[in-house]
Design a protein around this motif. Structure first.
Motif, short mmCIF file in Angstrom:
data_model
loop_
_atom_site.label_atom_id
_atom_site.label_comp_id
_atom_site.label_asym_id
_atom_site.label_seq_id
_atom_site.Cartn_x
_atom_site.Cartn_y
_atom_site.Cartn_z
N GLY A 163 19.41 22.72 4.24
CA GLY A 163 19.58 23.48 3.01
C GLY A 163 20.94 23.34 2.34
N GLY A 164 21.71 22.35 2.78
CA GLY A 164 23.01 22.14 2.16
C GLY A 164 24.01 21.55 3.13
N GLY A 165 25.20 21.29 2.62
CA GLY A 165 26.25 20.72 3.46
C GLY A 165 27.48 20.41 2.65
N ALA A 166 28.44 19.78 3.30
CA ALA A 166 29.70 19.43 2.64
C ALA A 166 30.18 18.08 3.14
N ILE A 167 30.58 17.23 2.20
CA ILE A 167 31.17 15.94 2.52
C ILE A 167 32.58 15.92 1.93
N VAL A 168 33.54 15.46 2.72
CA VAL A 168 34.91 15.31 2.24
C VAL A 168 35.38 13.89 2.56
N TYR A 169 35.77 13.17 1.52
CA TYR A 169 36.36 11.85 1.69
C TYR A 169 37.89 11.99 1.69
N ILE A 170 38.54 11.29 2.59
CA ILE A 170 40.00 11.31 2.63
C ILE A 170 40.52 10.09 1.87
N SER A 171 41.11 10.33 0.72
CA SER A 171 41.68 9.29 -0.11
C SER A 171 43.19 9.24 0.13
N SER A 172 43.98 9.12 -0.91
CA SER A 172 45.44 9.02 -0.77
C SER A 172 46.08 9.21 -2.14
N ILE A 173 47.33 9.65 -2.14
CA ILE A 173 48.09 9.69 -3.38
C ILE A 173 48.15 8.30 -4.01
N ALA A 174 48.06 7.26 -3.17
CA ALA A 174 48.07 5.89 -3.68
C ALA A 174 46.83 5.58 -4.51
N GLY A 175 45.80 6.39 -4.39
CA GLY A 175 44.63 6.22 -5.23
C GLY A 175 44.89 6.63 -6.67
N PHE A 176 45.92 7.46 -6.88
CA PHE A 176 46.32 7.89 -8.22
C PHE A 176 47.51 7.09 -8.74
N GLN A 177 48.44 6.82 -7.85
CA GLN A 177 49.63 6.04 -8.19
C GLN A 177 49.76 4.89 -7.19
N PRO A 178 49.24 3.70 -7.52
CA PRO A 178 49.25 2.59 -6.57
C PRO A 178 50.65 2.27 -6.07
N MET A 179 50.72 1.93 -4.78
CA MET A 179 51.98 1.56 -4.16
C MET A 179 52.02 0.05 -4.01
N ASN A 180 53.12 -0.56 -4.43
CA ASN A 180 53.23 -2.02 -4.42
C ASN A 180 53.01 -2.62 -3.03
N LEU A 181 53.50 -1.93 -2.01
CA LEU A 181 53.34 -2.44 -0.66
C LEU A 181 51.94 -2.22 -0.10
N LEU A 182 51.16 -1.39 -0.78
CA LEU A 182 49.80 -1.06 -0.33
C LEU A 182 48.81 -1.35 -1.46
N GLY A 183 48.88 -2.56 -2.00
CA GLY A 183 48.12 -2.89 -3.20
C GLY A 183 46.61 -2.71 -3.07
N ALA A 184 45.98 -3.47 -2.19
CA ALA A 184 44.53 -3.39 -2.04
C ALA A 184 44.10 -2.04 -1.48
N TYR A 185 44.87 -1.53 -0.54
CA TYR A 185 44.60 -0.20 0.02
C TYR A 185 44.57 0.84 -1.09
N SER A 186 45.53 0.78 -2.01
CA SER A 186 45.58 1.73 -3.10
C SER A 186 44.31 1.68 -3.94
N VAL A 187 43.84 0.47 -4.24
CA VAL A 187 42.64 0.32 -5.05
C VAL A 187 41.42 0.88 -4.32
N SER A 188 41.36 0.68 -3.01
CA SER A 188 40.23 1.21 -2.24
C SER A 188 40.23 2.74 -2.26
N LYS A 189 41.41 3.33 -2.27
CA LYS A 189 41.50 4.79 -2.30
C LYS A 189 41.16 5.33 -3.69
N THR A 190 41.42 4.55 -4.73
CA THR A 190 40.96 4.91 -6.06
C THR A 190 39.43 4.89 -6.11
N ALA A 191 38.84 3.91 -5.45
CA ALA A 191 37.37 3.80 -5.42
C ALA A 191 36.73 5.04 -4.81
N LEU A 192 37.40 5.65 -3.84
CA LEU A 192 36.85 6.86 -3.23
C LEU A 192 36.78 8.02 -4.22
#
Length: 281
Positions: A163-192
């Motif tokens: 009858g219901g539930g809750a899902i929480v995805y753990i993203s990152s601040i890098a999903g909002f403001q990409p970090m140069n050292l974490l380029g692809a990781y940042s984009v994946s966190k935006t995808a979440l």
């Protein structure tokens, strides 16, 4: 000897707070997630373990998982020592059989699934997004995004049955403001962030809420590459108005809230917990 002290509870309240005190530990438990069954991926250390601990302290039956059995055993021992109801399983989220086993063993042990916290993530290379090899890109998006979706596909039917539930995805601040050292990781966190919106809209009529938490820089082994060098660490602190990096428990409280009835009218949202780091208007 363990002493129990009821803290400020009133007759008729659904949540009862109990403080368990011994010579070695002082753990506050509440009943706001009592009877709920929660799966937390990548939950034998860091943010994942802190989330599992908090959900357990708040009354949930918790399933922790990791790729290595020794890590699972250690986490289970720690949580059982705190009085939590816990099941530990090895699970590499990129392996279909492991994902299936995670679900089936949870159902066998606890009889249902109410909560999924998708925390598993990798970043096998450091560098800008344009410098990311195809194989690294594929690995990051497989673990960080595709497997989060696949786990959601597995748990939703069981949440519908309850009858219901809750899902929480753990993203990152890098999903909002990409970090140069974490380029692809940042984009994946935006995808979440987009995955959160899409899944939330599809399952809203089933009373399943889907939200996302975007941590800032948190004191974990994962973030050690950013914090182990004094000069780099000082530069990071300059971007954080609170002047410090986060502790894992500061992410866990937000996740527990989103999984509880206190957040019953919240879905499809992404919550930033980054000490004031630049994110959005």
């Amino acid at each position: 000897m363990v002493a129990y002290q009821i803290l400020g509870c009133r007759l008729g309240q659904a949540a009862v707070c109990v403080r368990m005190m011994s010579s070695n530990t002082a753990v506050q438990q509440s009943a706001k997630l009592a009877g709920k069954i929660a799966i937390v991926t990548a939950s034998t250390d860091g943010i994942g373990l802190a989330i599992a601990r908090r959900l357990g302290e708040d009354g949930a039956h918790v399933v922790v998982s990791s790729r290595k059995q020794t890590n699972v055993d250690s986490a289970v021992a720690e949580l059982k020592g705190l009085g939590c109801s816990v099941l530990g399983l090895t699970c590499h989220v990129a392996k279909e059989q492991d994902r299936q086993n995670l679900i089936s063993k949870t159902l066998e042990k606890f009889g249902g699934i109410d909560i999924l916290v998708s925390n598993a993530a990798v970043n096998p290379a450091v560098g800008g997004v344009l410098d990311c090899p195809e194989s690294v890109w594929d690995k990051i998006f497989e673990i960080n995004v595709k497997n989060a979706l696949q786990l959601s596909q597995l748990v939703v039917p069981h949440m519908q049955e309850r009858g219901g539930g809750a899902i929480v995805y753990i993203s990152s601040i890098a999903g909002f403001q990409p970090m140069n050292l974490l380029g692809a990781y940042s984009v994946s966190k935006t995808a979440l962030l987009g995955l959160t919106k899409a899944v939330a809209h599809q399952v809203a009529s089933d009373n399943i809420r889907v939200n996302c938490v975007a941590p800032g820089i948190v004191r974990t082994n994962f973030s050690s590459t950013l914090t182990q060098h004094p000069a780099v660490y000082e530069k990071i602190l300059e971007t954080i108005p609170l002047g410090r990096i986060a502790e894992t428990k500061e992410m866990a409280g937000l996740v527990s809230f989103l999984c509880s009835s206190d957040a019953s009218y919240i879905t499809g949202e992404s919550f930033i917990a980054a000490g004031g780091m630049q994110s959005r208007l």
